[in-house]
Design an enzyme around this catalytic site. Structure first.
Site, short mmCIF file in Angstrom:
data_model
loop_
_atom_site.label_atom_id
_atom_site.label_comp_id
_atom_site.label_asym_id
_atom_site.label_seq_id
_atom_site.Cartn_x
_atom_site.Cartn_y
_atom_site.Cartn_z
N CYS A 159 40.45 -11.02 29.21
CA CYS A 159 41.09 -10.64 27.95
C CYS A 159 42.25 -9.67 28.14
O CYS A 159 43.29 -9.77 27.46
CB CYS A 159 40.06 -10.06 26.98
SG CYS A 159 39.03 -8.75 27.69
N HIS A 261 43.06 -5.14 22.30
CA HIS A 261 43.46 -4.38 23.49
C HIS A 261 44.94 -4.01 23.38
O HIS A 261 45.79 -4.88 23.16
CB HIS A 261 43.27 -5.24 24.75
CG HIS A 261 41.83 -5.47 25.13
ND1 HIS A 261 40.78 -4.85 24.51
CD2 HIS A 261 41.29 -6.26 26.10
CE1 HIS A 261 39.64 -5.24 25.08
NE2 HIS A 261 39.94 -6.10 26.04
#
Length: 371
Positions: A159, A261
């Protein structure tokens, strides 16, 4: 939607269906125009139970009505024989052997796990970047023992890798190879799965270490952004960006954010003089993925969305833009150490996980790799 999928429904299954990524697969697939959720797999503890009894549901949307009473199966190929595609949200400690068994059973496996990312014949595909690597599948099948006709494994990236490799791809397309890259991440707790970190570890805190994460980012980026070569015997391999070596230094941190993120990135270009910040912004805006151009229904219109406000992107405000399928960037400016620096933000459980696998499968369908 392409003509090859008009009016057709494709049965799919989900492995690791009770986990964080598995739940996101279910939410996305429940509304898909041609993928039909047909089978759910989980551990032996969950097998035999209705899905609603087996799962601790942690999504904003309720469990889709038609999924609630679906009986969870063990992760064995015979329970998925009616599926054309299987999405894997399995934990890495069990994914390897299970995914290999499904491939051997001639099923197309799109995996979010790390187990096969380093396999020399398994493409590691971020669908907004390197769909050309699908050409490795025929070799994966022919060199398998025994050779396969329909079964294969495609992995998507970690990710944190996904969030910055997309803007890097846009920059390399516009300005040529990147020579070096520094990246510092601020990663959401959902990246650790459920239940994640204990509250006393993450509340009022930043944890400056995520096991294995920095190595993944530094290695995966080379495979994704690199090309493919063919030797004298016709055997293909990934060149790991060897034509122009790319040095990457990553520092990864866990922060008290649920999803999204955020990454601070600095890059140096091989060609001199480097582009200006405005040229970089224009390159981000102009970048369009092959998946979107082909008509993949889950691919975002804005592959890289550029914010002009100085305090964006922010995970709470931007993680659900385009259903979390694109990457947001902002604060594009000159770097006094390298050339250009910017901030990137990506939804780690959408384009950083389940959404990537789904777009990869859509691309394979539209290209006729899956019939």
């Amino acid at each position: 939607m392409g003509s090859d999928t008009e009016g057709k429904k494709i049965r799919v299954g989900v492995l690791g269906a009770t986990g964080t990524v598995g739940q996101r697969f279910i939410v996305l697939l429940s509304e898909h125009p041609y993928f039909v959720l047909h089978a759910l797999g989980a551990s032996s503890r969950s097998a035999g139970k209705p899905y609603s009894k087996a799962v601790s549901w942690k999504q904003v949307k309720p469990i889709p009505a038609f999924v609630r009473d679906m009986v969870v199966q063990e992760c064995k190929p015979e329970h998925f024989s009616d599926c054309s595609v299987v999405f894997s949200g399995l934990d890495a400690d069990v994914a390897g052997n299970i995914e290999a068994a499904f491939r051997l059973a001639e099923l197309a496996v799109f995996s979010n796990a790390k187990n096969y990312r380093r396999d020399p014949y398994v493409p590691l595909i971020v669908p907004l970047v390197n769909t050309s690597h699908f050409s490795m599948i025929s070799q994966q099948q022919s060199l398998h023992n025994p050779p396969l006709k329909k079964g294969f494994i495609v992995t998507n990236a970690n990710c944190s890798t996904t969030g910055f490799v997309v803007p890097l791809a846009a920059l390399e397309k516009a300005f040529g190879p990147i020579e070096s890259c520094l990246i510092t991440t601020m990663q959401a707790i959902s990246g650790a799965g459920y239940p994640g970190l204990p509250s006393m570890d993450i509340l009022d805190n930043v944890v400056p270490y995520i096991s294995g994460e920095e190595e993944k980012m530094e290695w995966e980026t080379l495979k994704i952004l690199g090309g493919m070569t063919t030797d004298d015997d016709g055997v293909k391999s990934f060149d790991m960006h060897s034509k122009q070596p790319l040095r990457i230094s990553a520092s990864c941190n866990r922060v008290p954010v649920l999803e999204g993120h955020t990454e601070c990135v600095s890059v140096r270009f091989a060609k001199r003089p480097p582009p200006s910040p405005q040229q970089v912004r224009d390159a981000f805006l102009a970048y369009t993925s092959d998946a979107y151009a082909l008509g993949c229904p889950s691919a975002p219109r804005h592959t890289v969305f550029v914010h002009e406000d100085p305090d964006r992107p922010q995970p709470r405000l931007d993680r659900d833009f385009q259903l979390g399928a694109g990457v947001c960037v902002g604060r594009v400016r000159e770097c006094r150490v390298l050339d250009i620096k910017f901030v990137a933000m990506a939804n780690n459980v959408a384009i950083g996980a389940a959404t990537s696998s789904i777009i990869n499968a859509e691309f394979a369908v539209l290209k006729g790799i899956i019939s």
